[in-house]
Design a protein around this motif. Structure first.
Motif, PDB file in Angstrom:
ATOM      1  N   ILE A 188       0.875  -1.137  -0.035  1.00 32.67           N
ATOM      2  CA  ILE A 188       0.049  -0.078  -0.040  1.00 32.67           C
ATOM      3  C   ILE A 188       0.826   1.209  -0.159  1.00 32.67           C
ATOM      4  N   SER A 189       1.934   1.354   0.675  1.00 36.69           N
ATOM      5  CA  SER A 189       2.859   2.618   0.690  1.00 36.69           C
ATOM      6  C   SER A 189       3.267   2.855  -0.733  1.00 36.69           C
ATOM      7  N   GLN A 190       3.466   1.599  -1.529  1.00 41.76           N
ATOM      8  CA  GLN A 190       4.192   2.022  -2.992  1.00 41.76           C
ATOM      9  C   GLN A 190       3.117   2.656  -3.745  1.00 41.76           C
ATOM     10  N   ILE A 191       1.814   2.418  -3.349  1.00 40.94           N
ATOM     11  CA  ILE A 191       0.680   2.995  -4.538  1.00 40.94           C
ATOM     12  C   ILE A 191       0.281   4.339  -4.110  1.00 40.94           C
ATOM     13  N   VAL A 192       0.538   4.615  -2.712  1.00 46.55           N
ATOM     14  CA  VAL A 192       0.011   5.877  -2.213  1.00 46.55           C
ATOM     15  C   VAL A 192       1.170   7.090  -2.461  1.00 46.55           C
ATOM     16  N   THR A 193       2.232   6.906  -2.809  1.00 40.80           N
ATOM     17  CA  THR A 193       3.227   7.978  -3.088  1.00 40.80           C
ATOM     18  C   THR A 193       4.116   7.488  -4.242  1.00 40.80           C
ATOM     19  N   ASP A 194       4.778   8.393  -4.950  1.00 40.22           N
ATOM     20  CA  ASP A 194       5.879   8.141  -5.868  1.00 40.22           C
ATOM     21  C   ASP A 194       7.282   8.448  -5.400  1.00 40.22           C
ATOM     22  N   LYS A 195       7.283   8.981  -4.121  1.00 38.75           N
ATOM     23  CA  LYS A 195       8.573   9.206  -3.409  1.00 38.75           C
ATOM     24  C   LYS A 195       9.179   7.842  -2.959  1.00 38.75           C
ATOM     25  N   GLU A 196      10.440   8.157  -2.700  1.00 37.49           N
ATOM     26  CA  GLU A 196      11.375   6.951  -2.131  1.00 37.49           C
ATOM     27  C   GLU A 196      10.720   6.722  -0.738  1.00 37.49           C
ATOM     28  N   VAL A 203       9.252  -9.881   9.426  1.00 40.11           N
ATOM     29  CA  VAL A 203       8.526  -8.355   9.096  1.00 40.11           C
ATOM     30  C   VAL A 203       9.585  -7.752   8.349  1.00 40.11           C
ATOM     31  N   PRO A 204      10.699  -7.591   8.745  1.00 45.94           N
ATOM     32  CA  PRO A 204      11.814  -6.764   7.851  1.00 45.94           C
ATOM     33  C   PRO A 204      11.932  -7.195   6.550  1.00 45.94           C
ATOM     34  N   ALA A 205      11.886  -8.573   6.277  1.00 45.76           N
ATOM     35  CA  ALA A 205      11.639  -9.037   4.799  1.00 45.76           C
ATOM     36  C   ALA A 205      10.458  -8.738   4.197  1.00 45.76           C
ATOM     37  N   ALA A 206       9.250  -8.708   4.800  1.00 47.39           N
ATOM     38  CA  ALA A 206       8.180  -8.401   4.189  1.00 47.39           C
ATOM     39  C   ALA A 206       8.066  -6.949   3.902  1.00 47.39           C
ATOM     40  N   LEU A 207       8.578  -5.796   4.486  1.00 48.97           N
ATOM     41  CA  LEU A 207       8.424  -4.644   4.391  1.00 48.97           C
ATOM     42  C   LEU A 207       9.311  -4.330   3.292  1.00 48.97           C
ATOM     43  N   LYS A 208      10.306  -4.940   2.871  1.00 47.36           N
ATOM     44  CA  LYS A 208      11.170  -4.868   1.925  1.00 47.36           C
ATOM     45  C   LYS A 208      10.496  -5.417   0.353  1.00 47.36           C
ATOM     46  N   GLY A 209       9.217  -6.059   0.713  1.00 44.79           N
ATOM     47  CA  GLY A 209       8.519  -6.765  -0.414  1.00 44.79           C
ATOM     48  C   GLY A 209       9.381  -8.109  -0.906  1.00 44.79           C
ATOM     49  N   CYS A 210      10.080  -8.769   0.237  1.00 47.73           N
ATOM     50  CA  CYS A 210      10.479 -10.040  -0.058  1.00 47.73           C
ATOM     51  C   CYS A 210       9.848 -11.316   0.576  1.00 47.73           C
ATOM     52  N   HIS A 211       9.958 -12.514   0.270  1.00 47.95           N
ATOM     53  CA  HIS A 211       9.183 -13.594   0.702  1.00 47.95           C
ATOM     54  C   HIS A 211       9.836 -13.635   1.859  1.00 47.95           C
ATOM     55  N   MET A 226       9.551  -9.797  -4.385  1.00 47.05           N
ATOM     56  CA  MET A 226       8.273 -10.300  -5.120  1.00 47.05           C
ATOM     57  C   MET A 226       8.305  -9.145  -6.314  1.00 47.05           C
ATOM     58  N   GLU A 227       7.518  -9.544  -7.259  1.00 51.44           N
ATOM     59  CA  GLU A 227       7.364  -8.647  -8.587  1.00 51.44           C
ATOM     60  C   GLU A 227       6.723  -7.514  -8.332  1.00 51.44           C
ATOM     61  N   ILE A 278      -5.947   5.735  -0.482  1.00 52.32           N
ATOM     62  CA  ILE A 278      -5.588   4.651  -1.216  1.00 52.32           C
ATOM     63  C   ILE A 278      -6.382   4.337  -2.360  1.00 52.32           C
ATOM     64  N   ASN A 279      -7.587   4.588  -2.246  1.00 54.59           N
ATOM     65  CA  ASN A 279      -8.583   4.417  -3.400  1.00 54.59           C
ATOM     66  C   ASN A 279      -8.371   5.497  -4.519  1.00 54.59           C
ATOM     67  N   ASP A 280      -8.315   6.756  -4.111  1.00 59.18           N
ATOM     68  CA  ASP A 280      -7.995   7.749  -5.068  1.00 59.18           C
ATOM     69  C   ASP A 280      -6.777   7.483  -6.026  1.00 59.18           C
ATOM     70  N   ALA A 281      -5.801   6.986  -5.493  1.00 56.57           N
ATOM     71  CA  ALA A 281      -4.456   6.608  -6.164  1.00 56.57           C
ATOM     72  C   ALA A 281      -4.710   5.729  -7.496  1.00 56.57           C
ATOM     73  N   LYS A 282      -5.681   5.009  -7.575  1.00 53.60           N
ATOM     74  CA  LYS A 282      -5.974   4.407  -8.796  1.00 53.60           C
ATOM     75  C   LYS A 282      -4.673   3.637  -9.387  1.00 53.60           C
ATOM     76  N   LYS A 283      -4.092   3.065  -8.461  1.00 56.98           N
ATOM     77  CA  LYS A 283      -2.875   2.242  -8.986  1.00 56.98           C
ATOM     78  C   LYS A 283      -3.204   0.867  -8.432  1.00 56.98           C
ATOM     79  N   LYS A 284      -2.410  -0.132  -9.202  1.00 56.95           N
ATOM     80  CA  LYS A 284      -2.637  -1.459  -8.946  1.00 56.95           C
ATOM     81  C   LYS A 284      -1.547  -1.887  -7.838  1.00 56.95           C
ATOM     82  N   LEU A 285      -1.804  -2.794  -7.111  1.00 56.75           N
ATOM     83  CA  LEU A 285      -0.915  -3.477  -6.066  1.00 56.75           C
ATOM     84  C   LEU A 285       0.073  -4.555  -6.812  1.00 56.75           C
ATOM     85  N   PRO A 286       1.384  -4.458  -6.308  1.00 58.64           N
ATOM     86  CA  PRO A 286       2.375  -5.024  -6.830  1.00 58.64           C
ATOM     87  C   PRO A 286       2.025  -6.728  -7.289  1.00 58.64           C
ATOM     88  N   LYS A 287       2.443  -7.036  -8.303  1.00 58.30           N
ATOM     89  CA  LYS A 287       1.936  -8.481  -8.916  1.00 58.30           C
ATOM     90  C   LYS A 287       2.372  -9.444  -7.937  1.00 58.30           C
TER      91      LYS A 287
END
Length: 690
Positions: A291-299, A314-322, A339-340, A467-476
């Motif tokens: 969700i953090s990745q779809i509500v902002t374009d910032k790093e 948790v640390p791995a999950a926050l980095k988008g890793c399995h 993850m993709e 989140i809904n206004d962002a109109k972006k898809k979640l990571p695949k």
């Protein structure tokens, strides 16, 4: 045995009830408690036809005396018969579809058999019975092949239906033709699997009731209560009926939304607060990362407070890793791989303890958090601050004072996540967090003692709109983890997630919600008095035991809100302690071994001892599992934990009887005394820890 009498209404001195068999019969009957309870279905024994097994639809199950000579055999057959009756009742007017009942009952019985302990399966190794042979033969269990089994039809004598497997049956069979105890460990990961001896999972508990154990393990995980199990089993029956009547998908969505609605009612939240279910707290962290990745374009920089006392994945999950090698939807993955669809992020860890193992002061933790936020802000990055409100050892950080300072910062791109996985909060605490625009991460499996692996995120209205206004898809990559049905139906971002339903997660949440509802039925005065009564006793008992040393550290790390009003979040309810032998803390390995021994029947290790010692050794005691902590900031050891759970209160409040309530609390205090005595017994028997 008397002919044609309900099995519960007879007790004659046959070989079944002889002294050498009675303990085993009790063992089998305990497992029979997990079988669905159906009104107006009698179980009748027959002595005149000892080999009979007959299902009389909507009336009874007749079982011959020959089956009862092997209680496990009788248990398996009765499990089949009762499940068949359950599905037959669910058919309502469409009674011609008995093939569905045959298939569903056999599938449930097959899983039930797999979950039997090894010693019970051994009782069935050399028996030659049609049903046992069928469930052992995996190759013969396709739905189409089962349609041709005349022996299954012979059980009930109804030869109706077209012998065609209806397409609409498949999702119902796939999702609901499973015993409730299996559903309560389904849709998580391998840590919920139970061993075949003690039937315990990695957390020392099981997916069906274990009333024989003294259980104060809510900081880790707890076996489901009889009350919650029965309510959840009933929910499965209703879902089967609704799915056959209204369609599977509609009924599943309705159930998911009902659970979310019930959570809102419990915490008095408005309907605009959206809820996402997840299999675990770590999966919730993965949802936050996405969700953090779809509500902002910032790093993005995640600041993880209490990184040493949160979930290991948790640390791995926050980095988008399995974070494991398989997902909750049973996809095989490689732990640690990205993850993709996830962007690279920064992660700043702020542990509670320094490099020497000493607990940091509130002031030092606050300073580290503030520095991390301001330095990240200077870089123009999005800050995601993960606040700990009750860690696995009972600490909170940052302080309320520091959070006020952070909220006052200008032009800060910040989203606060409250890690309330322990859920040692009152409804007003959750409401206050949401009113500040914070996302709250909870589970139903800690304080409220629901089955392990029931996570959820609660979103304030302002964040949900963002989140809904962002109109972006979640990571695949999330398609391997979550179904669209787990997420708010109106959110655009989740439209392409998997089109399925995690009934394991739903059932675990159903059990947790049942526990929440009965906890809050206890009047607040008696509830809070019971909490203080219990916690004071545990604290004093640990301090008085010379072989235990409490690990409470700076209490200011716990009571950070300085509120005069009593609340569950500003009283210690988790009591961690070192275990000492000759004034030295046990090694990590010995603490873990003691934990396992404590949760086991050790009576066979004390043959010839007094009856009192044998009974103490036999008592199974389940407390919070080992957490690595340095002793005196030097020696690596581990602590165990005794914790207050909601059931201490709810199971004591019976019939609105105040005197009985406090007597029931006192009975549980006696259990704490037994636990501490058993720890001492193990310590005084050195060969047990070798």
């Amino acid at each position: 045995m008397t002919n044609n009498i309900a099995i519960e209404d007879q007790y004659k001195r046959t070989s079944l009830f002889e002294k050498e068999n009675i303990n085993y019969l009790v063992h089998v009957l305990k497992r029979f408690n997990t079988v669905p309870k159906i009104n107006n279905i009698n179980i009748i024994t027959s002595n005149t036809v000892p080999k009979v097994f007959k299902i009389v639809p909507n009336e009874s199950i007749i079982i011959g005396a020959l089956y009862l000579r092997n209680p496990v055999l009788a248990l398996v057959y009765l499990r089949y018969g009762i499940e068949w009756q359950l599905w037959y009742k669910a058919l309502e007017s469409e009674k011609k579809d008995t093939s569905l009942c045959n298939i569903a009952a056999l599938e449930v019985t097959r899983i039930f058999y797999k979950l039997l302990p090894k010693e019970d399966k051994e009782k069935l190794e050399n028996v030659d019975y049609f049903l046992i042979n069928l469930i052992k033969n995996e190759d013969s269990l396709s739905a189409e092949s089962l349609l041709e089994h005349e022996e299954l039809e012979a059980f009930h004598g109804l030869n109706t239906g077209s012998k065609v497997f209806e397409k609409s049956w498949k999702p119902i069979i796939d999702n609901l033709a499973k015993p409730t105890e299996y559903l309560l460990m389904d849709g998580g990961d391998h840590r919920l699997n139970i061993d075949e001896i003690a039937l315990l999972n990695k957390y020392g508990c099981r997916p069906f009731p274990r009333p024989e154990a003294f259980t104060f393990a809510s900081s880790t995980a707890t076996s489901v209560s009889n009350f919650a199990f029965d309510k959840t089993d009933k929910a499965r029956s209703i879902l089967i009926k609704n799915s056959l009547k209204n369609g599977f998908k509609e009924s599943a969505i309705e159930f998911s939304e009902l659970l979310k609605s019930n959570l809102r009612k419990i915490f008095t939240l408005n309907d605009a607060c959206e809820i996402i279910f997840s299999p675990s707290g770590t999966d919730s962290s993965l949802q936050i990362a996405a969700i953090s990745q779809i509500v902002t374009d910032k790093e993005i920089t995640h600041i993880l407070v209490a990184s040493d006392e949160t979930g290991s994945g948790v640390p791995a999950a926050l980095k988008g890793c399995h974070f494991e090698n398989n997902t909750a939807l049973n996809f095989p993955v490689n732990k640690g791989d990205k993850m993709e669809g996830f962007r690279d992020v920064d992660l700043i860890k702020i542990p509670f303890r320094d490099e020497k193992g000493a607990l940091k002061s509130t002031e030092k933790l606050d300073a580290e958090v503030f520095t991390a936020i301001t330095e990240t802000h200077k870089l123009g990055r999005q800050v995601v601050l993960h606040v700990m409100d009750h860690s696995k050892l009972g600490y909170q950080s940052p302080s309320v004072k520091m959070m006020r300072e952070i909220d006052a910062l200008k032009d800060l791109s910040l989203q606060v996540i409250i890690d309330a996985a322990q859920l040692r909060l009152d409804p007003t605490d959750i409401q206050n967090y949401l009113n500040k625009g914070y996302i709250v991460s909870i589970t139903g499996s800690k304080y409220f003692t629901g089955p392990p692996y029931s996570g959820a995120l609660i979103f304030p209205e302002c964040v949900s709109l963002q989140i809904n206004d962002a109109k972006k898809k979640l990571p695949k990559g999330l398609t391997q983890y979550f179904n669209h049905s787990d997420w708010p139906v109106n959110w655009f971002c989740s439209k392409e997630l998997s089109d399925g339903f995690n009934y394991g997660s739903y059932m675990r949440w159903n059990a947790a919600i049942v526990e929440m509802e009965r906890y809050y039925k206890t009047p607040i005065l008696y509830r809070n008095m019971g909490i203080e009564m219990f916690c004071n006793f545990v604290e004093d008992s640990i301090k008085e035991a010379t072989f235990l040393e409490p690990v409470y550290g700076y209490e200011s790390n716990l009571n950070t809100n300085n509120d005069e009003e009593f609340g569950i979040r500003n009283i210690r309810t988790i009591f961690p302690f070192f275990i000492l032998k000759n004034k030295e803390a046990l090694s990590v390995d010995k603490v873990k071994k003691l934990y396992a021994l404590l949760n086991s029947d050790l009576s066979n290790k004390f043959e010839g001892a007094s009856l009192e010692i044998i009974r103490l050794a036999a008592q199974k005691c389940h407390i919070g599992q080992a957490v690595n902590v340095k002793f005196e900031d030097d020696i690596q050891s581990a602590v165990l934990r005794i914790s207050l759970g909601a059931r201490v209160i709810s199971e004591s409040w019976v019939n609105r009887d105040i005197s009985l309530y406090f007597r029931n609390i006192e009975a549980q205090l006696s259990q704490i005394t037994v636990i501490i005595k058993k720890i001492e017994l193990i310590l005084n028997t050195p060969e047990l820890l070798k």
